[in-house]
Design an enzyme around this catalytic site. Structure first.
Site, PDB file in Angstrom:
ATOM      1  N   HIS A 182     -13.069  55.365   2.849  1.00 52.93           N
ATOM      2  CA  HIS A 182     -13.517  55.873   4.143  1.00 52.93           C
ATOM      3  C   HIS A 182     -12.701  55.243   5.273  1.00 52.93           C
ATOM      4  CE1 HIS A 182     -16.697  57.191   7.094  1.00 52.93           C
ATOM      5  NE2 HIS A 182     -16.260  56.120   7.739  1.00 52.93           N
ATOM      6  N   GLU A 183     -12.554  53.934   5.232  1.00 52.73           N
ATOM      7  CA  GLU A 183     -11.827  53.240   6.299  1.00 52.73           C
ATOM      8  C   GLU A 183     -10.328  53.528   6.247  1.00 52.73           C
ATOM      9  OE1 GLU A 183     -13.488  52.060   8.648  1.00 52.73           O
ATOM     10  OE2 GLU A 183     -15.424  52.111   7.615  1.00 52.73           O
TER      11      GLU A 183
ATOM     12  N   HIS B  29      -9.688  56.758   7.943  1.00 51.81           N
ATOM     13  CA  HIS B  29      -9.518  56.633   9.394  1.00 51.81           C
ATOM     14  C   HIS B  29      -8.090  56.232   9.741  1.00 51.81           C
ATOM     15  CE1 HIS B  29     -13.558  57.438  10.559  1.00 51.81           C
ATOM     16  NE2 HIS B  29     -14.093  56.352  10.026  1.00 51.81           N
TER      17      HIS B  29
ATOM     18  N   HIS C  77     -14.686  61.290  11.379  1.00 54.36           N
ATOM     19  CA  HIS C  77     -15.948  61.517  10.677  1.00 54.36           C
ATOM     20  C   HIS C  77     -16.178  63.025  10.561  1.00 54.36           C
ATOM     21  CE1 HIS C  77     -17.082  57.319  12.203  1.00 54.36           C
ATOM     22  NE2 HIS C  77     -16.930  57.238  10.893  1.00 54.36           N
TER      23      HIS C  77
END
Length: 402
Positions: free
Chosen positions: A6-7, A10, A16
């Protein structure tokens, strides 16, 4: 691992999922329940996000879960418009097929421009090796033409359906049940012009979490690339499902625990597609009347209720989820809509859980919370956990089971 991905997502430019310009077509954001400092993570970024033509994915590792940054860690901050996706959002196992496709489209879209490799069911050529296919979850083989290879179990397959029912079940169903870290998938194929009908039968039980970690997933839309409905906990889906096309995928995944699992019966059908549950419609008049009771405190427009956060009194405890030590029992709440019209301030926890005995079947330590007493809307008052009024309309109760 999914949190790390997830990070990293980014860092590679992914936002998101609920911030996409088209997000409100798939979810509702309950802003009143969000911690103020995190509101920006839920805002739609119409001018900043390029979706690259990739469809919205409720199973994206970039999507927030139901209670993300909730003020009380219980009330939903993200509500899916299709209630069957509510326990799908927020997964942190891995990047979804569309997550990977987004990154590859952004960075590698021309790598295989001159190649001719054909991939089935929405798979596409792997940019780093164009002779190979990247397949949607649940599919495998050189060209995505069959089911994905099973993990730590003997299960799965390609099933050609007829009008006669046949069954599919999770590993070792029902006793001793599935084990942790297993995966199976089934590619279901009906004759051309027909659809796939799926119905859950007999016992059903999975580790119960707000975002399913152990689950059975149905991919029954016309887009087999996207994440399907994920079912877990102890309530067996009671409706039968009919796919939109002649092909469907069923995925079983266990990450953490051991439990009974699922069993379904499947067949080919001519029935119309049936992929979700019809919402409950609650209609009120324009004269400040709520479900037949004239209420001076509210002027309520017509409302469609699918998965609202409205709870009140607790029901009876359920039967134990399994016969070996460590099953769980649940009790569920309902909301008296006359006492509290569909109002976000009546949000309560989904269910109450407790161990059936002192022993456990797994090493998992699940944090269990209980529900507070209902907050009653005037002129009703909390009486022994129920919203009650002395007025004449008190006896005319209407309950909505969530």
């Amino acid at each position: 691992m999914g949190v790390i991905e997830h990070e990293i997502g980014h860092a590679l430019g992914l936002w998101h999922e609920q911030s996409r310009p088209d997000a409100l077509g798939y979810v509702t954001i309950e802003r009143d329940f969000i911690l103020p400092s995190y509101i920006s993570d839920f805002l739609q970024r119409d001018d900043e996000i390029d979706t690259l033509g990739i469809p919205y994915d409720l199973g994206s590792v970039m999507h927030y879960g139901s209670t993300a940054f909730s003020v009380d860690q219980k009330s939903k901050t993200v509500v899916t418009r299709d209630s069957l996706y509510q326990q799908t959002i927020g997964q942190r196992e891995k990047l979804s097929f569309y997550d990977v496709a987004t990154i590859n489209t952004a960075y590698c879209k021309d790598e295989c421009k001159t190649e001719k490799t054909k991939c089935e069911y929405g798979g596409y050529m792997r940019p780093s090796k164009c002779s190979e296919c990247l397949c949607p979850d649940g599919l495998g083989g050189e060209r995505c033409e069959k089911n994905e290879e099973p993990r730590k179990a003997e299960c799965g397959g390609v099933i050609s359906l007829t009008d006669e029912w046949t069954t599919v079940e999770s590993p070792n169903y029902p006793d001793p049940g599935y084990e942790a870290d297993q995966k199976c998938s089934w590619l279901l194929k009906s004759p051309k012009g027909k659809r796939v009908e799926i119905e859950f039968i007999e016992d059903f039980s999975f580790l119960c979490t707000s975002t399913c970690v152990d689950f059975v997933e149905l991919k029954i839309s016309d887009d087999l690339r996207n994440t399907g409905f994920r079912f877990c906990c102890y309530d067996k889906p009671e409706i039968s499902f009919v796919s939109q096309t002649d092909t469907a995928i069923v995925i079983f995944r266990s990450q953490l625990s051991a439990d009974i699992g699922f069993k379904i019966q499947i067949r080919s059908t001519d029935a119309e597609a049936r992929t979700t549950i019809a919402p409950t419609i609650i209609t009120t008049t324009s004269e400040s009347t709520v479900l037949g009771y004239r209420n001076p405190y509210f002027s309520v427009a017509p409302i469609t209720v699918d998965t609202p956060n409205v709870w009140a009194d607790w029901g009876e405890w359920s039967q134990c989820s399994r016969t070996c030590g460590g099953g769980r029992r649940q009790e569920f709440g309902t909301c008296n809509l006359k006492a509290c019209p569909v109002d976000k301030h009546c949000a309560k926890l989904l269910s109450n859980n407790r161990l059936c005995n002192g022993k456990v079947c797994t090493k998992n330590d699940i944090s269990i919370s209980s529900c507070d007493a209902p907050q009653c809307c005037p002129p009703f008052q909390n009486v022994d956990g129920m919203c009650q009024s002395d007025q004449d309309a008190q006896h005319d109760e209407l309950w909505l089971s969530i």
